[in-house]
Design a protein around this motif. Structure first.
Motif, PDB file in Angstrom:
ATOM      1  N   UNK A  88       0.866  -1.141  -0.012  1.00  0.00           N
ATOM      2  CA  UNK A  88      -0.093   0.064  -0.102  1.00  0.00           C
ATOM      3  C   UNK A  88       0.814   1.200  -0.045  1.00  0.00           C
ATOM      4  N   UNK A  89       0.288   2.040  -0.643  1.00  0.00           N
ATOM      5  CA  UNK A  89       1.417   3.713  -0.771  1.00  0.00           C
ATOM      6  C   UNK A  89       0.624   4.697  -0.344  1.00  0.00           C
ATOM      7  N   UNK A 118       2.490  13.972   7.117  1.00  0.00           N
ATOM      8  CA  UNK A 118       1.485  13.762   6.396  1.00  0.00           C
ATOM      9  C   UNK A 118       1.498  12.424   5.457  1.00  0.00           C
ATOM     10  N   UNK A 119       2.822  12.254   5.161  1.00  0.00           N
ATOM     11  CA  UNK A 119       3.148  11.183   4.181  1.00  0.00           C
ATOM     12  C   UNK A 119       2.527   9.884   4.997  1.00  0.00           C
ATOM     13  N   UNK A 120       2.826   9.571   6.374  1.00  0.00           N
ATOM     14  CA  UNK A 120       2.590   8.568   7.248  1.00  0.00           C
ATOM     15  C   UNK A 120       1.112   8.248   7.418  1.00  0.00           C
ATOM     16  N   UNK A 121       0.298   9.514   7.330  1.00  0.00           N
ATOM     17  CA  UNK A 121      -0.853   9.555   7.494  1.00  0.00           C
ATOM     18  C   UNK A 121      -1.700   9.078   6.362  1.00  0.00           C
ATOM     19  N   UNK A 122      -1.033   9.392   5.061  1.00  0.00           N
ATOM     20  CA  UNK A 122      -1.584   8.931   3.913  1.00  0.00           C
ATOM     21  C   UNK A 122      -1.276   7.539   3.880  1.00  0.00           C
ATOM     22  N   UNK A 123      -0.436   6.864   4.252  1.00  0.00           N
ATOM     23  CA  UNK A 123      -0.368   5.474   4.359  1.00  0.00           C
ATOM     24  C   UNK A 123      -1.394   4.934   5.050  1.00  0.00           C
ATOM     25  N   UNK A 124      -1.407   5.357   6.346  1.00  0.00           N
ATOM     26  CA  UNK A 124      -2.703   4.724   7.226  1.00  0.00           C
ATOM     27  C   UNK A 124      -3.938   4.949   6.665  1.00  0.00           C
ATOM     28  N   UNK A 152      -4.408   4.548   3.106  1.00  0.00           N
ATOM     29  CA  UNK A 152      -4.617   3.686   2.272  1.00  0.00           C
ATOM     30  C   UNK A 152      -4.771   2.515   2.894  1.00  0.00           C
ATOM     31  N   UNK A 153      -4.049   2.094   3.894  1.00  0.00           N
ATOM     32  CA  UNK A 153      -4.459   0.739   4.691  1.00  0.00           C
ATOM     33  C   UNK A 153      -5.785   0.656   5.364  1.00  0.00           C
ATOM     34  N   UNK A 154      -6.382   1.610   6.060  1.00  0.00           N
ATOM     35  CA  UNK A 154      -7.683   1.763   6.510  1.00  0.00           C
ATOM     36  C   UNK A 154      -8.882   1.632   5.489  1.00  0.00           C
ATOM     37  N   UNK A 155      -8.728   2.362   4.319  1.00  0.00           N
ATOM     38  CA  UNK A 155      -9.417   2.263   3.412  1.00  0.00           C
ATOM     39  C   UNK A 155      -9.130   1.119   2.249  1.00  0.00           C
ATOM     40  N   UNK A 156      -8.132   0.260   2.560  1.00  0.00           N
ATOM     41  CA  UNK A 156      -7.922  -0.834   1.834  1.00  0.00           C
ATOM     42  C   UNK A 156      -7.468  -0.288   0.255  1.00  0.00           C
ATOM     43  N   UNK A 157      -7.178   0.765   0.018  1.00  0.00           N
ATOM     44  CA  UNK A 157      -6.811   1.356  -1.280  1.00  0.00           C
ATOM     45  C   UNK A 157      -5.343   1.156  -1.619  1.00  0.00           C
ATOM     46  N   UNK A 158      -4.918   0.977  -2.773  1.00  0.00           N
ATOM     47  CA  UNK A 158      -3.658   0.781  -3.321  1.00  0.00           C
ATOM     48  C   UNK A 158      -2.737   2.137  -3.056  1.00  0.00           C
ATOM     49  N   UNK A 159      -3.169   3.398  -3.302  1.00  0.00           N
ATOM     50  CA  UNK A 159      -2.425   4.556  -3.490  1.00  0.00           C
ATOM     51  C   UNK A 159      -3.473   5.703  -2.814  1.00  0.00           C
ATOM     52  N   UNK A 160      -3.201   6.464  -1.872  1.00  0.00           N
ATOM     53  CA  UNK A 160      -3.666   7.423  -1.310  1.00  0.00           C
ATOM     54  C   UNK A 160      -2.823   8.709  -1.216  1.00  0.00           C
TER      55      UNK A 160
END
Length: 195
Positions: free
Chosen positions: A158-159, A176-182, A184-192
């Motif tokens: 996930x990115x 902000x970068x780390x929050x974006x990865x969180x 992506x993982x929370x929403x089960x998306x490939x890229x956030x």
């Protein structure tokens, strides 16, 4: 492709796959390319070296008025792989993954191991160009088998990524970068993306 803004999830139109490569790699970026050729693998386990290198990249972007994005890729399952390795083999696995990620980026862009099954990337591009490069990386790592001596472990990526704002402190970008990865993982998306 679904991306996350700071307020909501949005759907973006398909990319022109070559626009990332068309972003000028001005002669000023030779400084980054030179540093990359020297330190691509030296920071596998040195957090301070990684943060210093990110700071250098942000300085290059600021001095030359270039857009820059930060990305963080998390690989679920990588910890299991690394636990089964000796110390020397762990570094070898990480260096191979770093090189593979770097192969999907331009020479002026940069990647390092961030710890906790994560890899940080500095991409000299606006968010649209960064998204093109990161989509290519995700395609290569969305389901990645790592072959060990006596086992095969499947990792999935996930990115999360963000654009660095003018005169922004590095720590704000990293958070902000780390929050974006969180996200992506929370929403089960490939890229956030988090603006």
């Amino acid at each position: 492709m679904i991306l996350a803004s700071s307020k909501e999830w949005i759907t973006l139109p398909p990319d022109e796959m070559n626009s990332y490569s068309q972003i000028p790699t001005q002669s000023d970026l030779q400084e980054s390319e030179h540093l990359n050729s020297k330190d691509c693998f030296c920071s596998v386990s040195d957090d301070r070296a990684v943060q210093n290198r990110i700071k250098q990249c942000l300085g290059i972007a600021k001095r030359n008025s270039l857009p820059v994005s930060l990305a963080l890729m998390g690989m679920e399952g990588l910890d299991l792989c690394l636990q089964q390795q000796g110390y020397h083999k762990t570094d070898q696995v990480l260096m191979e993954l770093i090189q593979e990620i770097q192969d999907h980026l331009r020479e002026c862009d940069w990647v390092a191991y961030w710890g906790n099954n994560q890899f940080v990337m500095v991409i000299f591009s606006d968010p649209q160009g960064a998204k093109i490069a990161l989509k290519r990386i995700w395609q290569a790592f969305k389901s990645r088998d790592i072959h060990l001596d006596d086992a095969v472990i499947t990792c999935s990526a996930r990115i999360g990524f963000t654009q660095v704002h003018p005169n922004e402190h590095m720590n704000a970008c990293l958070e902000r970068m780390e929050d974006a990865l969180k996200k992506a993982k929370t929403k089960n998306k490939a890229l956030a993306f988090l603006s």
